[in-house]
Motif scaffolding. Structure first.
Motif, PDB file in Angstrom:
ATOM      1  N   THR A   1       2.162  10.479   0.877  1.00 45.19           N
ATOM      2  CA  THR A   1       3.480  11.036   0.566  1.00 45.19           C
ATOM      3  C   THR A   1       4.176  10.207  -0.502  1.00 45.19           C
ATOM      4  O   THR A   1       4.756  10.764  -1.442  1.00 45.19           O
ATOM      5  CB  THR A   1       4.350  11.105   1.839  1.00 45.19           C
ATOM      6  OG1 THR A   1       3.691  11.941   2.792  1.00 45.19           O
ATOM      7  CG2 THR A   1       5.733  11.642   1.550  1.00 45.19           C
ATOM      8  N   GLN A   2       4.116   8.893  -0.367  1.00 37.01           N
ATOM      9  CA  GLN A   2       4.721   8.022  -1.377  1.00 37.01           C
ATOM     10  C   GLN A   2       4.050   8.216  -2.731  1.00 37.01           C
ATOM     11  O   GLN A   2       4.719   8.274  -3.763  1.00 37.01           O
ATOM     12  CB  GLN A   2       4.613   6.553  -0.949  1.00 37.01           C
ATOM     13  CG  GLN A   2       5.523   6.185   0.193  1.00 37.01           C
ATOM     14  CD  GLN A   2       5.245   4.787   0.701  1.00 37.01           C
ATOM     15  OE1 GLN A   2       4.093   4.381   0.860  1.00 37.01           O
ATOM     16  NE2 GLN A   2       6.308   4.036   0.973  1.00 37.01           N
TER      17      GLN A   2
ATOM     18  N   GLU B   1       0.853  -1.197   0.000  1.00 34.42           N
ATOM     19  CA  GLU B   1       0.000   0.000   0.000  1.00 34.42           C
ATOM     20  C   GLU B   1       0.889   1.247   0.000  1.00 34.42           C
ATOM     21  O   GLU B   1       1.953   1.244   0.609  1.00 34.42           O
ATOM     22  CB  GLU B   1      -0.879   0.004   1.250  1.00 34.42           C
ATOM     23  CG  GLU B   1      -1.836  -1.160   1.325  1.00 34.42           C
ATOM     24  CD  GLU B   1      -3.232  -0.784   0.884  1.00 34.42           C
ATOM     25  OE1 GLU B   1      -3.532   0.410   0.774  1.00 34.42           O
ATOM     26  OE2 GLU B   1      -4.014  -1.716   0.649  1.00 34.42           O
TER      27      GLU B   1
ATOM     28  N   THR C   1       1.421   5.331   0.919  1.00 30.78           N
ATOM     29  CA  THR C   1       0.945   6.464   1.707  1.00 30.78           C
ATOM     30  C   THR C   1       0.720   7.634   0.755  1.00 30.78           C
ATOM     31  O   THR C   1       1.169   7.613  -0.399  1.00 30.78           O
ATOM     32  CB  THR C   1       1.980   6.870   2.774  1.00 30.78           C
ATOM     33  OG1 THR C   1       3.156   7.367   2.101  1.00 30.78           O
ATOM     34  CG2 THR C   1       2.336   5.698   3.683  1.00 30.78           C
TER      35      THR C   1
END
Length: 103
Positions: free
Chosen positions: A8-9, A4, A6
């Protein structure tokens, strides 16, 4: 299964995808979508084997350290997808290629 992401990612992945898309689109518009040309375009961005780069059969994938950017490039189109690394990637291809085998 891919990891999964985030928020930010995902944002970092979108920035990387934009750079990759720009470079691959230049190759596509010139009509050269050979594996060598796609690998060279990715190398131009500093992406090599240490980044889990895989190019084969019109498919490409890059692991940015945060996310995977992958897709297909043909003379007619360029696709791009942002996703997490696979827990069990296809052997010999880097972390961004889904394993097609079974258990």
């Amino acid at each position: 299964m891919s990891m999964e992401l985030t928020a930010t990612q995902r944002a970092k992945g979108e920035a990387s995808a934009g750079l990759i898309q720009h470079e691959l689109e230049k190759a596509r518009k010139k009509g050269d979508v050979s594996e060598k040309r796609i690998a060279t375009a990715l190398e131009h961005l500093g992406c090599g084997k240490q980044h889990g780069v895989y190019v084969g059969n019109g498919f490409y994938s890059v692991h940015t350290g945060d996310v995977c950017v992958s897709g297909h490039v043909t003379e007619k189109e360029l696709t791009i997808q942002i996703h997490g690394a696979y827990a069990e990637p296809q052997p010999g291809t880097g972390p961004c290629v889904e394993n097609r085998g079974g258990h």
